[in-house]
Design a protein around this motif. Structure first.
Motif, PDB file in Angstrom:
ATOM      1  N   GLY A   1       0.802  -1.220   0.000  1.00 50.75           N
ATOM      2  CA  GLY A   1       0.000   0.000   0.000  1.00 50.75           C
ATOM      3  C   GLY A   1       0.834   1.269   0.000  1.00 50.75           C
ATOM      4  N   ASP A   2       0.171   2.392   0.305  1.00 50.46           N
ATOM      5  CA  ASP A   2       0.834   3.697   0.358  1.00 50.46           C
ATOM      6  C   ASP A   2       1.729   3.766   1.594  1.00 50.46           C
ATOM      7  OD1 ASP A   2      -0.485   4.511  -1.920  1.00 50.46           O
ATOM      8  OD2 ASP A   2      -2.191   5.348  -0.814  1.00 50.46           O
ATOM      9  N   TRP A   3       2.945   4.322   1.416  1.00 49.39           N
ATOM     10  CA  TRP A   3       3.952   4.362   2.475  1.00 49.39           C
ATOM     11  C   TRP A   3       3.508   5.307   3.585  1.00 49.39           C
ATOM     12  CZ3 TRP A   3       7.610   2.004   4.824  1.00 49.39           C
ATOM     13  CH2 TRP A   3       8.597   2.669   5.541  1.00 49.39           C
TER      14      TRP A   3
ATOM     15  N   GLN B   1       0.724  13.803   5.125  1.00 47.82           N
ATOM     16  CA  GLN B   1       1.226  12.456   4.893  1.00 47.82           C
ATOM     17  C   GLN B   1       0.148  11.388   5.085  1.00 47.82           C
ATOM     18  OE1 GLN B   1       4.708  12.998   7.722  1.00 47.82           O
ATOM     19  NE2 GLN B   1       5.755  11.941   6.061  1.00 47.82           N
TER      20      GLN B   1
ATOM     21  N   PRO C   1      -2.834   9.036   4.335  1.00 51.38           N
ATOM     22  CA  PRO C   1      -3.389   8.575   3.046  1.00 51.38           C
ATOM     23  C   PRO C   1      -4.913   8.644   3.042  1.00 51.38           C
ATOM     24  CG  PRO C   1      -2.840   6.689   4.399  1.00 51.38           C
ATOM     25  CD  PRO C   1      -2.430   7.907   5.190  1.00 51.38           C
TER      26      PRO C   1
END
Length: 547
Positions: free
Chosen positions: A257-259, A299, A301
């Motif tokens: 997934g997104d960091w 930051q 998500p």
């Protein structure tokens, strides 16, 4: 008159001044790295031109110059001088040359300066009144990992004014957090006053970075010139904090997934109204909030929320916020949506799962919301889809050779039925009124007041949800010949996606517990487009009972 003659006499008897000498001096040599030295350039006359000091910028951090002019008369002999004072701090250790300066053809002598490294303790011993320290909570980071940079000013005496340079490095996002904090600390047995400034530091890419120490330039009262005197002089001060080397690693390849790297991440949800039972066609509000520590708001998500069959989600724009709490950055992102169940029965909303990297355990973790089971009750105001009747064939008795079939009886019965059917058709055609007469009867017998579109426009302009609903119900009754049971039923009649969505939003505004601001402009636009599709809204709408 006497004074004028005396001035002329002094001018005539004074010598003719001439600029003949340019001296340069440095108060410290060798110089500790991070230590401030005073460079002074003196001309033995009043000079209008200033030398070019930009040649110092290559090797030194320069503050100034400050200009001074002075005239003295000693034993009848008058003298005048012009001086420039600068504060120098070496950018690195080594041996450097302060070049000669030239004014009107007169040059100074060059000075060779040796700069040696020294620790913060050495600096504080040599310049005990003022020193700086920089610290980072971790110098081994991942890309996008938030760290806290702290710059602390230690000083004794009276700091009159000061300017602290902002840390800046390409590839590092640095932003100040909160306000400066004032305090005091003991250093080597002595009490120092402190000012602490905290920054949020986020690496934007992997690699090695060197963060230069911040520099403070200011003025302090000079202890040797009468500290408690109202007219006490000030002296310039300058100090630089230590540099910091930072190693930044790339995102792990196995992260799904997104960091997102943080100290802690959690998910929670709220329902308004708080219930596990829904009513078919009626909206409820679901709010899901991401809370994270040591993460900036930008930051966080987005959440991917899938709606199961029979459910519609009307999502609002998510909004994020952050705040500093006891030296820790806390960020939140809120997702709010209206949930409308269209089918009665049991409803299961799937699990919500968000992966994140725990910077303390150096591993992948998941913030989750378990699946949500809800019961959807039947709404009696909505038309229900009834199941098609099951046709059960009658069991035919087996024919036997002894069964008697009377052809005359069959033909007689068939003839009677055919005659009755033809008679009913003739009667229906004879007594059936024309379509115009039926429409006229509906309009005359309905007793419904005429729906004026200006009233809907006014209600939408004023964002009056109640007035808009009343007008729409009146319009629907005039349009279809009978009023709908609800706005949801009206939406099913009109079969226009944009108009139906606006009716659902209006329905949410009217029946949800916590009222929110409703904007009626979109409803007016959708109704206007619907009403002019075929030169009039009546002809544009589908029939109430299409074949």
């Amino acid at each position: 008159m006497v004074k004028q003659w005396l001035c002329l006499f002094l001018i005539a008897s004074s010598p003719v001044w001439a600029f003949t000498e340019l001296k340069v001096s440095l108060d410290k040599n060798p110089l500790l790295l991070g230590e401030t030295a005073v460079l002074e350039l003196v001309a033995d006359d009043q000079v209008a031109h200033q030398p070019d000091f930009s040649v110092l910028d290559k090797d030194f951090i320069v503050q100034g110059p400050s200009l001074g002019q002075q005239m003295q008369i000693v034993n009848g002999q008058a003298s005048r001088t012009t001086s420039w004072r600068l504060l120098l701090k070496a950018k690195q250790s080594g041996t450097f040359t302060i070049p000669a300066f030239e004014i009107e053809g007169i040059s100074s002598s060059p000075i060779e300066v040796e700069v040696v490294k020294g620790s913060a303790q050495t600096q504080s011993t040599n310049d005990a009144q003022l020193f700086l320290q920089s610290s980072l909570d971790s110098t081994q980071l991942y890309v996008q990992q938030l760290a806290y940079l702290e710059v602390k000013i230690f000083f004794q005496g009276d700091l009159q004014r000061g300017s602290l340079s902002e840390p800046k490095v390409d590839g590092l996002s640095i932003e100040q957090l909160g306000k400066d904090k004032e305090g005091s600390e003991l250093v080597n047995g002595e009490r120092y006053r402190t000012f602490t400034r905290q920054y949020r530091l986020i690496p934007e890419r992997s690699g090695t970075f060197v963060l230069p120490g911040s520099t403070l330039s200011g003025e302090m009262l000079d202890r040797n010139s009468g500290r408690y005197d109202y007219f006490a002089q000030t002296k310039p001060v300058n100090a630089t904090a230590n540099d910091i080397t930072i190693e930044v690693a790339a995102k792990p390849d196995n992260f799904p997934g997104d960091w997102l790297i943080a100290d802690l991440v959690s998910l929670n949800e709220e329902w308004s109204p708080a219930t596990d039972q829904l009513t078919q066609g009626e909206p409820v509000t679901r709010t899901i909030t991401i809370t994270a520590l040591d993460v900036a708001e930008h930051q966080l998500p987005d959440l991917i929320l899938d709606a199961p069959e029979g459910v519609k989600l009307y999502k609002e724009q998510p909004h994020a916020k952050q705040a500093e709490r006891n030296g820790t950055l806390v960020s939140q992102k809120v997702f709010s949506m209206a949930v409308v169940a269209n089918k009665a029965g049991e409803l299961v909303l799937p699990e919500v799962k968000l992966p994140w990297w725990n910077k303390k355990t150096n591993s992948v973790q998941y913030a989750t919301l378990p699946e949500k089971r809800l019961t959807v009750q039947i709404n009696p105001e909505l038309p229900q889809q009834s199941a098609a009747p099951m046709v059960v064939p009658t069991k035919q008795a087996p024919l036997t050779e002894t069964a008697e079939v009377n052809p005359w009886q069959w033909n007689y019965t068939s003839s009677v039925i055919s005659l009755l059917w033809l008679s009913s058709v003739v009667l229906l055609l004879w007594f059936r009124p024309t379509k115009a007469v039926v429409e006229k009867a509906v309009v005359r017998g309905s007793g419904v007041a005429k729906a004026n579109p200006k009233k809907l426009q006014r209600a939408c302009h004023d964002n009056d949800a109640t007035a808009a609903r009343q007008w729409l119900m009146l319009w629907a009754e005039q349009q279809f010949g009978r009023p709908p049971a609800s706005l949801t039923e009206l939406a099913s009649w009109c079969k226009d996606a944009a108009f139906s969505e606006q009716l659902q939003l209006l329905n949410q505004q009217l029946y949800q517990k916590e009222q929110q601001s409703w904007q009626g402009k979109a409803l007016w636009i959708c109704w206007s487009e619907l009403s002019v599709q075929k030169a009039g809204y009546k002809s544009a709408l589908p029939e109430l009972y299409p074949e």
